[in-house]
Motif scaffolding. Structure first.
Motif, mmCIF file in Angstrom:
data_model
loop_
_atom_site.group_PDB
_atom_site.id
_atom_site.type_symbol
_atom_site.label_atom_id
_atom_site.label_comp_id
_atom_site.label_asym_id
_atom_site.label_seq_id
_atom_site.Cartn_x
_atom_site.Cartn_y
_atom_site.Cartn_z
ATOM 1 N N THR A 145 -8.144 -5.099 2.771
ATOM 2 C CA THR A 145 -6.790 -4.710 2.381
ATOM 3 C C THR A 145 -6.237 -5.737 1.406
ATOM 4 O O THR A 145 -6.818 -6.812 1.205
ATOM 5 C CB THR A 145 -5.868 -4.593 3.609
ATOM 6 N N VAL A 146 -5.097 -5.410 0.806
ATOM 7 C CA VAL A 146 -4.365 -6.325 -0.063
ATOM 8 C C VAL A 146 -2.968 -6.490 0.513
ATOM 9 O O VAL A 146 -2.303 -5.505 0.844
ATOM 10 C CB VAL A 146 -4.283 -5.800 -1.507
ATOM 11 N N VAL A 147 -2.531 -7.714 0.673
ATOM 12 C CA VAL A 147 -1.178 -8.031 1.130
ATOM 13 C C VAL A 147 -0.401 -8.581 -0.063
ATOM 14 O O VAL A 147 -0.854 -9.506 -0.732
ATOM 15 C CB VAL A 147 -1.208 -9.066 2.279
ATOM 16 N N PHE A 148 0.758 -7.985 -0.338
ATOM 17 C CA PHE A 148 1.553 -8.396 -1.488
ATOM 18 C C PHE A 148 3.025 -8.309 -1.131
ATOM 19 O O PHE A 148 3.575 -7.225 -0.943
ATOM 20 C CB PHE A 148 1.239 -7.506 -2.696
ATOM 21 N N ASN A 149 3.672 -9.470 -0.988
ATOM 22 C CA ASN A 149 5.099 -9.531 -0.703
ATOM 23 C C ASN A 149 5.684 -10.775 -1.358
ATOM 24 O O ASN A 149 5.012 -11.432 -2.163
ATOM 25 C CB ASN A 149 5.352 -9.509 0.814
ATOM 26 N N PHE A 155 7.039 -2.853 -12.724
ATOM 27 C CA PHE A 155 6.899 -2.012 -11.541
ATOM 28 C C PHE A 155 8.119 -2.147 -10.645
ATOM 29 O O PHE A 155 8.857 -3.135 -10.706
ATOM 30 C CB PHE A 155 5.612 -2.352 -10.774
ATOM 31 N N ASN A 156 8.321 -1.131 -9.824
ATOM 32 C CA ASN A 156 9.443 -1.104 -8.888
ATOM 33 C C ASN A 156 8.960 -0.390 -7.628
ATOM 34 O O ASN A 156 8.622 0.794 -7.668
ATOM 35 C CB ASN A 156 10.639 -0.379 -9.505
ATOM 36 N N LYS A 157 8.917 -1.111 -6.523
ATOM 37 C CA LYS A 157 8.429 -0.546 -5.263
ATOM 38 C C LYS A 157 9.441 0.375 -4.590
ATOM 39 O O LYS A 157 9.115 1.065 -3.636
ATOM 40 C CB LYS A 157 8.073 -1.678 -4.284
ATOM 41 N N SER A 203 1.768 6.081 -9.488
ATOM 42 C CA SER A 203 2.149 5.592 -8.163
ATOM 43 C C SER A 203 1.490 4.254 -7.899
ATOM 44 O O SER A 203 0.323 4.038 -8.250
ATOM 45 C CB SER A 203 1.687 6.577 -7.073
ATOM 46 N N LEU A 204 2.225 3.343 -7.263
ATOM 47 C CA LEU A 204 1.645 2.066 -6.845
ATOM 48 C C LEU A 204 0.863 2.221 -5.545
ATOM 49 O O LEU A 204 -0.150 1.572 -5.347
ATOM 50 C CB LEU A 204 2.752 1.027 -6.632
#
Length: 229
Positions: free
Chosen positions: A76-80, A200-202, A224-225
């Motif tokens: 997985t990828v974690v992005f925050n 980008f905008n989540k 889509s992201l």
């Protein structure tokens, strides 16, 4: 394993090739995450980008079938705001390693206990389609002529393209007129463009993203992201 950034401490974890097979000093190549816009992984020789991976879409890296759900490892990828990293965990009792070779190729190998040797499972890059077809061109190694122009575009210099010289780009066959209602073509199964020239905008929907893109005449594509749901 974690590959990425801790934004709080500034720590980056990345792979570096050895100088030589017998010399573990840092070599010319690195394999790391670039967090400057929407994250993407790069293979670099010094500061020059040699290869750019596909982007994470919440399920996998778009267009990479070998990294879909498998019985060997989950990932997985974690992005925050705190961190960005790619991570994987083994599903079964398997020994695996991922390295950057002296030539910049990322290699995942599995230990074959019976043969007492490392077997190649995956190598990156997995194709030869990096900056080869030029602007508005599409690359597909499944075709005998790997470079083609996108819809509504033609080779700028057809004679050179006929000789498989794709260094010159594609150009529009009809001049774009945003005010006449020209919109965007839909493409599926393509590697997304380099995100270093994107925003980008989540917190907005895909339809809202489309509306913003169509109002901006410099916007060339939207996507889509996250396709998790």
């Amino acid at each position: 394993m974690k590959l990425g950034w801790n934004f709080v401490t500034g720590l980056e974890v990345y792979l570096s090739s050895w100088k030589k097979y017998e010399d573990p000093a840092p070599g010319e190549y690195t394999y790391n995450y670039d967090p400057s816009r929407y994250p993407q992984k790069f293979v670099k020789k010094g500061s020059a980008v040699e290869f750019r991976t596909r982007t994470w879409n919440g399920v996998g890296f778009n267009g990479v079938p070998i990294l879909r759900k498998n019985p060997i490892f989950s990932y997985t990828v974690v992005f925050n705001e705190m961190e960005l990293y790619f991570t994987y965990e083994l599903v079964g009792s398997i020994v695996t390693r991922f390295i950057s070779s002296q030539s910049g190729v990322g290699l995942r190998r599995m230990w074959d206990n019976q043969a007492r040797s490392w077997k190649l499972y995956l190598s990156i890059p997995i194709d030869s389609c990096y900056v080869i077809c030029g602007a508005f061109g599409s690359c597909n190694t499944g075709y005998s002529t790997i470079c083609r122009c996108l819809d509504k575009f033609v080779p700028k210099y057809p004679k050179e393209w006929a000789k498989e010289d794709w260094s010159n780009y594609c150009t529009r066959n009809v001049q774009l007129d945003c005010h006449s209602g020209d919109g965007l073509q839909k493409y599926s199964g393509y590697k997304l463009p380099d995100t270093r020239s994107s925003s980008f905008n989540k917190n907005i929907s895909l339809e809202e993203c489309k509306t913003i893109c169509l109002k901006n005449h410099n916007c060339t594509t939207y996507s889509s992201l996250d396709i998790t749901n």
